[in-house]
Write a protein that holds these residues in place. Structure first.
Motif, PDB file in Angstrom:
ATOM      1  N   THR A  45       0.802  -0.973   0.182  1.00 14.42           N
ATOM      2  CA  THR A  45      -0.049   0.109  -0.205  1.00 14.42           C
ATOM      3  C   THR A  45       0.921   1.166  -0.003  1.00 14.42           C
ATOM      4  O   THR A  45       2.057   1.085   0.580  1.00 14.42           O
ATOM      5  N   PRO A  46       0.335   2.211  -0.296  1.00 20.59           N
ATOM      6  CA  PRO A  46       1.094   3.571  -0.351  1.00 20.59           C
ATOM      7  C   PRO A  46       1.728   3.959   0.986  1.00 20.59           C
ATOM      8  O   PRO A  46       1.218   3.659   2.025  1.00 20.59           O
ATOM      9  N   GLU A  47       2.754   4.644   0.965  1.00 20.81           N
ATOM     10  CA  GLU A  47       3.657   4.818   1.995  1.00 20.81           C
ATOM     11  C   GLU A  47       2.783   5.956   2.956  1.00 20.81           C
ATOM     12  O   GLU A  47       2.216   6.957   2.233  1.00 20.81           O
ATOM     13  N   THR A  48       2.978   5.867   4.425  1.00 22.38           N
ATOM     14  CA  THR A  48       2.259   6.863   5.198  1.00 22.38           C
ATOM     15  C   THR A  48       3.529   7.287   6.145  1.00 22.38           C
ATOM     16  O   THR A  48       4.734   6.911   5.888  1.00 22.38           O
ATOM     17  N   ALA A  49       3.231   8.379   6.812  1.00 20.80           N
ATOM     18  CA  ALA A  49       4.359   8.895   7.487  1.00 20.80           C
ATOM     19  C   ALA A  49       5.030   7.848   8.356  1.00 20.80           C
ATOM     20  O   ALA A  49       6.269   7.986   8.573  1.00 20.80           O
ATOM     21  N   GLU A  50       4.367   6.751   8.979  1.00 23.02           N
ATOM     22  CA  GLU A  50       4.802   5.621   9.801  1.00 23.02           C
ATOM     23  C   GLU A  50       5.748   4.860   8.889  1.00 23.02           C
ATOM     24  O   GLU A  50       6.850   4.293   9.362  1.00 23.02           O
ATOM     25  N   SER A  51       5.400   4.418   7.670  1.00 19.11           N
ATOM     26  CA  SER A  51       5.948   3.576   6.933  1.00 19.11           C
ATOM     27  C   SER A  51       7.149   4.258   6.329  1.00 19.11           C
ATOM     28  O   SER A  51       8.135   3.401   5.729  1.00 19.11           O
ATOM     29  N   ARG A  52       7.368   5.274   6.061  1.00 16.58           N
ATOM     30  CA  ARG A  52       8.601   5.725   5.444  1.00 16.58           C
ATOM     31  C   ARG A  52       9.682   5.916   6.290  1.00 16.58           C
ATOM     32  O   ARG A  52       9.773   5.885   7.528  1.00 16.58           O
TER      33      ARG A  52
ATOM     34  N   SER B 272       7.413  -1.980  20.708  1.00 21.38           N
ATOM     35  CA  SER B 272       6.244  -1.977  19.684  1.00 21.38           C
ATOM     36  C   SER B 272       5.687  -0.487  19.355  1.00 21.38           C
ATOM     37  O   SER B 272       5.145  -0.257  18.283  1.00 21.38           O
ATOM     38  N   ARG B 273       5.801   0.393  20.123  1.00 13.78           N
ATOM     39  CA  ARG B 273       5.619   1.685  19.810  1.00 13.78           C
ATOM     40  C   ARG B 273       6.339   2.597  18.925  1.00 13.78           C
ATOM     41  O   ARG B 273       6.291   3.616  18.283  1.00 13.78           O
ATOM     42  N   VAL B 274       7.682   1.985  18.781  1.00 19.41           N
ATOM     43  CA  VAL B 274       8.925   2.655  18.056  1.00 19.41           C
ATOM     44  C   VAL B 274       8.469   2.152  16.592  1.00 19.41           C
ATOM     45  O   VAL B 274       8.342   0.884  16.436  1.00 19.41           O
ATOM     46  N   ASN B 275       8.641   3.045  15.621  1.00 18.09           N
ATOM     47  CA  ASN B 275       8.549   2.951  14.422  1.00 18.09           C
ATOM     48  C   ASN B 275       9.528   1.908  13.766  1.00 18.09           C
ATOM     49  O   ASN B 275      10.811   2.361  13.999  1.00 18.09           O
ATOM     50  N   TYR B 276       9.401   0.762  13.429  1.00 17.27           N
ATOM     51  CA  TYR B 276      10.465  -0.182  13.045  1.00 17.27           C
ATOM     52  C   TYR B 276      11.506   0.165  12.028  1.00 17.27           C
ATOM     53  O   TYR B 276      12.464  -0.255  11.900  1.00 17.27           O
ATOM     54  N   GLN B 277      11.139   1.115  11.116  1.00 18.69           N
ATOM     55  CA  GLN B 277      12.128   1.902  10.328  1.00 18.69           C
ATOM     56  C   GLN B 277      13.534   2.496  11.170  1.00 18.69           C
ATOM     57  O   GLN B 277      14.278   2.531  10.311  1.00 18.69           O
TER      58      GLN B 277
ATOM     59  N   MET C 179      19.642  -5.054   4.898  1.00 22.11           N
ATOM     60  CA  MET C 179      20.265  -5.510   3.702  1.00 22.11           C
ATOM     61  C   MET C 179      19.593  -5.869   2.577  1.00 22.11           C
ATOM     62  O   MET C 179      19.566  -5.626   1.410  1.00 22.11           O
ATOM     63  N   MET C 180      18.863  -7.110   2.912  1.00 24.23           N
ATOM     64  CA  MET C 180      17.743  -7.636   1.847  1.00 24.23           C
ATOM     65  C   MET C 180      16.827  -6.610   1.224  1.00 24.23           C
ATOM     66  O   MET C 180      16.349  -6.526  -0.036  1.00 24.23           O
ATOM     67  N   ALA C 181      16.296  -5.695   2.203  1.00 27.25           N
ATOM     68  CA  ALA C 181      15.255  -4.578   1.713  1.00 27.25           C
ATOM     69  C   ALA C 181      15.946  -3.774   0.793  1.00 27.25           C
ATOM     70  O   ALA C 181      15.267  -3.208   0.081  1.00 27.25           O
ATOM     71  N   ALA C 182      17.238  -3.442   1.066  1.00 32.05           N
ATOM     72  CA  ALA C 182      17.785  -2.380   0.077  1.00 32.05           C
ATOM     73  C   ALA C 182      18.468  -3.098  -1.180  1.00 32.05           C
ATOM     74  O   ALA C 182      18.291  -2.217  -2.212  1.00 32.05           O
ATOM     75  N   ASP C 183      18.578  -4.494  -1.260  1.00 30.79           N
ATOM     76  CA  ASP C 183      19.110  -5.098  -2.490  1.00 30.79           C
ATOM     77  C   ASP C 183      18.031  -6.119  -2.916  1.00 30.79           C
ATOM     78  O   ASP C 183      18.637  -7.068  -3.391  1.00 30.79           O
TER      79      ASP C 183
ATOM     80  N   ARG D  87       8.967  -4.796   2.747  1.00 37.90           N
ATOM     81  CA  ARG D  87       9.970  -5.842   2.755  1.00 37.90           C
ATOM     82  C   ARG D  87      10.686  -5.706   4.021  1.00 37.90           C
ATOM     83  O   ARG D  87      11.011  -6.934   4.623  1.00 37.90           O
ATOM     84  N   PHE D  88      11.278  -4.675   4.493  1.00 36.35           N
ATOM     85  CA  PHE D  88      11.904  -4.762   5.538  1.00 36.35           C
ATOM     86  C   PHE D  88      11.291  -5.143   6.807  1.00 36.35           C
ATOM     87  O   PHE D  88      11.831  -6.098   7.638  1.00 36.35           O
ATOM     88  N   GLY D  89       9.876  -4.835   7.053  1.00 35.47           N
ATOM     89  CA  GLY D  89       8.995  -5.201   8.157  1.00 35.47           C
ATOM     90  C   GLY D  89       8.721  -6.746   8.066  1.00 35.47           C
ATOM     91  O   GLY D  89       8.870  -7.450   9.206  1.00 35.47           O
ATOM     92  N   SER D  90       8.276  -7.029   6.834  1.00 33.30           N
ATOM     93  CA  SER D  90       8.071  -8.710   6.547  1.00 33.30           C
ATOM     94  C   SER D  90       9.503  -9.481   7.001  1.00 33.30           C
ATOM     95  O   SER D  90       9.166 -10.369   7.828  1.00 33.30           O
TER      96      SER D  90
END
Length: 390
Positions: free
Chosen positions: A6-13, A86-91, A149-153, A322-325
């Protein structure tokens, strides 16, 4: 199968430098409830399995609640840490991946020099009254770094240069440092979790066939330099070769499981924990679970773990990116492997190794790290794709 994110939100970026905010979306309640429920059951069973030993030990001054009083605060702190993470944005964890791995490698490298030797192996570093097992930190560090690394490549993961070489190098360093302890069980867990993450990250299947082909002779070669592992293999084949020595623990574990029968002897009524079963409150706590709760009770415990693991993979499938997954896949796989191998050891399916039962075995720092890892999965669950949360 490819997912459409889905499109990025402020939390997913990926967060901008210098910016920090708490996630406001709800976390996955079923996963959180399962973690709390399993932790509570584990604390009760650890106390039940430990009070006889604590009552007779000199270091505990005869206090039967010695281990409970030490584990309990870690459980409370772990629950708080799980919620906070859990409250911290995993990014944000992307930026921590390299420092966390460097810290883990430094601690692993220090273990042979300043580590405390217990049962023939150096695996712990003591900082005053607090002990830390660097291998536990290394497992989580590997998962976070691999996911970043996998999310970036991800578009180049099917190539050997980008999909195999860097990850093999990192694994080789970690495994080499674990070999010096020696810590065979951690080597198995790190290798297994890393392999599953590579598969989920999109590595070409032919590399797995080649990897399996190389792992067998490599594993055999490693065992040649670990005499204690060869001894455990011999005892695994026939514990009665040394029933009062190396085979004693395996035999007593099977006796505890057999004594439990269908309904168990009753909570707190175990006989094997009265100094018959070594490490009954630690690596072999599941044997006490089987004895006291029986086949039905032990089966219910494993069912709760199975539901938790499936829920973790469900969160991974529904993750926004992908990073979260990959974070959820790595943490869930590590949990699944640890539960499987601990139960396999206790029941005699595999040779005896030092693999603890998550949330059940005694060990404050390990419990704290496990709860923190569950917080990472819950952080991912707060950003599920739109319309996917239940």
């Amino acid at each position: 199968m490819e997912r459409t994110h889905t499109p990025e939100t402020a939390e997913s970026r990926p967060p901008k430098k210098g910016m920090f905010h708490w996630q406001s979306a709800p976390m996955d309640l079923p996963f959180a409830v399962l973690v709390v429920l399993i932790s509570c059951i584990g604390l009760v069973m650890m106390f039940s399995a430990s009070y006889a030993f604590a009552s007779s030990a000199n270091f505990s001054e005869g206090n039967p609640a010695y281990f409970l009083l030490r584990q309990g605060p870690y459980a409370v702190i772990g629950l708080i840490a799980m919620y906070v993470i859990s409250r911290v944005n995993y990014q944000y964890f992307r930026a921590l991946s390299i420092p966390l791995m460097l810290t883990a490698m430094i601690l692993l490298a220090l273990v042979p020099f300043i580590g405390t030797k217990i049962n023939g192996a150096k695996r712990w570093i003591y900082f005053g009254p607090i002990s830390v097992q660097p291998s536990e930190i290394a497992k989580i560090a590997m998962i976070v770094l691999f996911a970043a690394m996998m999310a970036a490549d991800y578009q180049r993961m099917k190539t050997f240069r980008y999909g195999i070489l860097p990850y093999a190098g990192i694994l080789a360093v970690i495994l080499g440092l674990l070999f010096l302890q020696p810590h065979l069980s951690a080597m198995v867990l790190v290798t297994g979790a890393g392999a599953v993450m590579l598969f989920a990250g999109g590595v070409h299947f032919r590399y797995f066939i080649l990897g399996i082909g190389a792992a067998v002779p490599a594993g055999y070669a490693i065992l040649q330099f670990m005499p204690h592992a060869q001894e455990r293999l011999a005892i695994w084949r026939d514990p009665w070769l040394d029933p009062l020595g190396d085979g004693f623990q395996a035999i007593q574990s099977l006796l505890a499981i057999g004594s439990g029968s269908l309904l168990g002897v009753g909570l707190g009524a175990s006989r094997q924990k009265y100094l018959y079963l070594p490490e009954g409150h630690n690596d072999f706590v599941f044997a006490i679970v089987c004895e006291e709760l029986g086949l039905i009770g032990a089966g219910m415990v494993l069912l709760l773990f199975a539901i938790l693991i499936l829920r973790g993979y469900w969160i991974a499938l529904k993750a926004r990116d992908r990073f979260g997954s990959l974070l959820a896949v790595g943490v869930t796989t590590l949990l699944a492997l640890q539960v499987f191998f601990n139960v396999a050891v206790v029941t005699g399916l595999v040779p005896v190794t030092g693999i603890s039962m998550p949330f059940f075995s005694y060990g404050g720092s390990s419990l704290l790290i496990q709860m923190a890892a569950m917080g990472v999965v819950l952080s991912v669950s707060r950003q599920l794709s739109v319309g996917e949360s239940v």
